[in-house]
Design a protein around this motif. Structure first.
Motif, PDB file in Angstrom:
ATOM      1  N   GLU A   4      39.051  48.904  54.423  1.00  0.00           N
ATOM      2  CA  GLU A   4      38.944  47.401  54.301  1.00  0.00           C
ATOM      3  C   GLU A   4      40.274  46.956  53.878  1.00  0.00           C
ATOM      4  O   GLU A   4      41.167  48.062  53.758  1.00  0.00           O
ATOM      5  N   THR A  38      41.245  44.617  51.374  1.00  0.00           N
ATOM      6  CA  THR A  38      41.740  44.116  49.881  1.00  0.00           C
ATOM      7  C   THR A  38      42.759  45.124  49.231  1.00  0.00           C
ATOM      8  O   THR A  38      43.825  44.577  48.702  1.00  0.00           O
ATOM      9  N   TYR A  48      44.794  38.445  57.125  1.00  0.00           N
ATOM     10  CA  TYR A  48      45.066  39.479  57.847  1.00  0.00           C
ATOM     11  C   TYR A  48      43.928  39.875  59.149  1.00  0.00           C
ATOM     12  O   TYR A  48      42.919  39.348  58.970  1.00  0.00           O
ATOM     13  N   ARG A  78      27.925  47.092  64.302  1.00  0.00           N
ATOM     14  CA  ARG A  78      28.029  48.332  62.969  1.00  0.00           C
ATOM     15  C   ARG A  78      28.926  49.514  63.697  1.00  0.00           C
ATOM     16  O   ARG A  78      28.374  50.320  64.677  1.00  0.00           O
ATOM     17  N   LEU A  79      30.253  49.369  63.817  1.00  0.00           N
ATOM     18  CA  LEU A  79      31.184  50.538  64.498  1.00  0.00           C
ATOM     19  C   LEU A  79      31.938  51.398  63.514  1.00  0.00           C
ATOM     20  O   LEU A  79      31.971  51.179  62.014  1.00  0.00           O
ATOM     21  N   PHE A 128      36.464  48.926  63.641  1.00  0.00           N
ATOM     22  CA  PHE A 128      36.152  47.757  63.970  1.00  0.00           C
ATOM     23  C   PHE A 128      36.944  46.714  63.116  1.00  0.00           C
ATOM     24  O   PHE A 128      37.897  47.000  62.544  1.00  0.00           O
ATOM     25  N   GLN A 160      38.437  43.404  61.092  1.00  0.00           N
ATOM     26  CA  GLN A 160      38.150  42.397  59.902  1.00  0.00           C
ATOM     27  C   GLN A 160      39.101  41.442  60.257  1.00  0.00           C
ATOM     28  O   GLN A 160      40.229  41.662  60.399  1.00  0.00           O
ATOM     29  N   TYR A 173      35.088  46.485  43.196  1.00  0.00           N
ATOM     30  CA  TYR A 173      35.990  45.635  42.565  1.00  0.00           C
ATOM     31  C   TYR A 173      35.546  44.057  42.105  1.00  0.00           C
ATOM     32  O   TYR A 173      36.141  43.373  41.553  1.00  0.00           O
ATOM     33  N   TYR A 174      34.349  43.805  42.736  1.00  0.00           N
ATOM     34  CA  TYR A 174      33.941  42.458  42.511  1.00  0.00           C
ATOM     35  C   TYR A 174      33.631  42.262  41.182  1.00  0.00           C
ATOM     36  O   TYR A 174      32.942  42.889  40.246  1.00  0.00           O
ATOM     37  N   ILE A 226      27.841  38.692  58.184  1.00  0.00           N
ATOM     38  CA  ILE A 226      28.942  38.340  58.944  1.00  0.00           C
ATOM     39  C   ILE A 226      30.241  38.130  58.139  1.00  0.00           C
ATOM     40  O   ILE A 226      31.494  38.179  58.587  1.00  0.00           O
ATOM     41  N   ILE A 227      30.150  37.448  57.022  1.00  0.00           N
ATOM     42  CA  ILE A 227      31.407  37.552  56.285  1.00  0.00           C
ATOM     43  C   ILE A 227      30.964  37.708  54.641  1.00  0.00           C
ATOM     44  O   ILE A 227      29.871  37.347  54.302  1.00  0.00           O
ATOM     45  N   GLY A 228      31.731  38.488  54.001  1.00  0.00           N
ATOM     46  CA  GLY A 228      31.375  39.058  52.710  1.00  0.00           C
ATOM     47  C   GLY A 228      32.543  38.736  51.869  1.00  0.00           C
ATOM     48  O   GLY A 228      33.861  39.057  52.185  1.00  0.00           O
ATOM     49  N   GLY A 279      34.157  37.612  47.618  1.00  0.00           N
ATOM     50  CA  GLY A 279      34.137  37.310  46.242  1.00  0.00           C
ATOM     51  C   GLY A 279      35.329  37.565  45.446  1.00  0.00           C
ATOM     52  O   GLY A 279      36.468  37.528  45.940  1.00  0.00           O
ATOM     53  N   TYR A 317      37.553  39.085  42.273  1.00  0.00           N
ATOM     54  CA  TYR A 317      38.006  40.181  41.750  1.00  0.00           C
ATOM     55  C   TYR A 317      39.073  40.187  40.554  1.00  0.00           C
ATOM     56  O   TYR A 317      39.773  39.121  40.659  1.00  0.00           O
ATOM     57  N   PHE A 339      37.729  37.026  51.109  1.00  0.00           N
ATOM     58  CA  PHE A 339      36.577  37.533  51.866  1.00  0.00           C
ATOM     59  C   PHE A 339      37.276  37.954  53.320  1.00  0.00           C
ATOM     60  O   PHE A 339      38.129  38.186  53.586  1.00  0.00           O
TER      61      PHE A 339
END
Ligand code: HAM
Length: 417
Positions: A79, A81, A104, A118-119, A122, A124, A257-258, A278-280, A282, A284, A298
């Motif tokens: 990821e 972040t 990014y 789901r790969l 992938f 982001q 970390y949220y 599709i989008i997550g 929040g 931290y 996000f």
């Protein structure tokens, strides 16, 4: 040889959709005053373990980890972040106020069981704002909504929750553990394992007794005054902007970390599995134990968007604007500079690289479907007269008019695309 499991080759019509998504997002992100950042594909594994949490599935089961030749423990980034936070400190981006908003577009890697959307590798698209000002949260929701609208995705639900401070989450965690232990017979063996280590993850299990979750304690039952007030402020603002949302008391997010405000855009499109996020994102605070790394962000799962829009979208593939047929080597040499000049103007030009009979060359050219076929008829060999053949016309023109025509076509095409 075949590509590794869970990866894909992106080409043809699909790459046009990817680029359309990237371009649309970049356009909007710049309008929101975000600056782009590219971080390395791999980092020290410790960075992710520290930031995402050892108990998170992403770390426990899905991290691509290996030792390099100097025995350093490396991980492919699962990821963005953590990497962006590291770069923010390392590159001292905090020194300028205008560097707080970063976006990014990157490949991420997770060792998951592959399925639609789901790969293991992938894309982001993500954003991070290293600032705790209230309005940033709202801005991110607005940005997500504008983006989804612009790429014509409308089948989704915005889910929000307020998961409060670590102290309150701890109190809540104890109550959840108690509750699940009391109802242990309703849990699978795998779910039982999570009771003590990560009971929050049981809340978003797909195969679980529905009433067990419905009746579970909710974090809002443990809110302090601050949590109550902050969540209400967000809700009120979303209401006043007429943004539709659902409060999901069990939305916990999978990364450690949220804190406080969290949200997900969950797809209801028939082109994806039921309820796919599709989008997550929040809030931290104090990433890498540094208070400058507090904020909100996000990430968008690009493959999931592609699955949703690919059946309805019609993006025109770049056509060849001009295909020159040269019957002799001399014609080819005489026109190399001209072709180069046309390409510099963004006009897509192709020409035959082999000398064959005119008929064969013509057939080859027609197969690549150019907008214009340009050649010299026998009688015009020594004149500045070129035959330009389009779908519904044929003209004989001097070269400067051919160039004019191609330029005009290109500018009209650019205006409408
Ligand atoms: P995440 O929820 O782990 O959050 O991932 C964000 C999005 O990436 C998911 O909602 C999903 O669309 C997509 N995604 C995740 N795993 C896969 C996969 N294996 N294949 C395809 N798509 C996938 C984060 O990564 C956070 N860093 C987001 C964030 C930024 N929070 C604050 N700032």
């Amino acid at each position: 040889m075949k590509k590794p499991k869970g990866t894909k080759d992106i080409l043809g019509k699909e790459i046009l959709i990817y680029n359309h998504i990237f371009k649309t997002f970049s356009f909007l992100a710049l309008a929101y005053n975000f600056k782009q950042i590219i971080t390395p594909t791999f980092e020290e594994a410790a960075l992710f373990k520290k930031e995402i949490g050892k108990e998170a599935e992403v770390i426990k089961k899905e991290l691509y980890e290996f030792k390099d030749k100097a025995n350093r423990l490396i991980a492919l980034k699962p990821e963005g972040t953590a990497s962006v936070a590291r770069a923010y400190l390392e590159e001292k981006l905090y020194a300028a106020k205008n560097n707080q908003k970063l976006f990014y577009i990157d490949s991420m890697f997770r060792y998951e069981s592959p399925q639609k959307g789901r790969l293991r590798e992938f894309f982001q698209i993500g954003v991070e704002i290293f600032s705790t000002e209230f309005f940033n949260k709202i801005e991110l929701i607005q940005l997500s909504l504008s983006f989804l609208r612009k790429i014509k995705i409308s089948d989704f639900v915005l889910k929000i929750n307020f998961i409060s401070s670590p102290e309150i989450r701890n109190i809540y965690k104890k109550q959840l553990i108690k509750y699940f232990k009391k109802n242990i017979e309703l849990l699978s063996d795998q779910q039982k394992e999570k009771i003590n280590t990560n009971p929050f993850r049981i809340l978003d299990e797909k195969n679980i007794n529905e009433s067990l979750i419905k009746n579970a304690p909710k974090i809002s039952e443990f809110y302090d005054e601050r949590s109550e007030k902050e969540f209400q402020e967000i809700i009120k603002t979303l209401d006043s902007l007429e943004i539709e949302y659902q409060i999901d008391p069990f939305l916990v997010r999978g990364l450690d970390y949220y804190t406080d405000f969290v949200f997900e855009f969950v797809s209801t499109s028939p082109h994806l599995g039921a309820k796919t996020t599709i989008i997550g994102g929040g809030e931290y605070s104090n990433l890498l134990n540094d208070e400058r790394l507090s904020g909100v962000g996000f990430a968008v799962g690009v493959e999931r968007l592609v699955e949703i829009i690919k059946t309805n979208i019609n993006i025109k593939e770049n056509l060849i604007d001009a295909y020159f047929i040269f019957e002799t080597k001399e014609m080819f040499f005489d026109n190399l500079v001209l072709i180069n000049d046309l390409r510099k103007l963004g006009i897509t030009v192709e020409f035959n690289k082999k000398i064959k009979s005119f008929n064969k060359l013509f057939q080859d050219a027609v197969k690549v479907n150019p907008k214009y076929l340009i050649f010299k008829e026998k009688d015009n060999y020594n004149k500045d007269d070129w035959t330009v053949k389009g779908a519904d016309f044929k003209k004989i023109l001097p070269i400067k008019n051919v160039i004019k025509l191609l330029k005009l076509e290109k500018s009209q095409y650019n205006e409408t695309n």
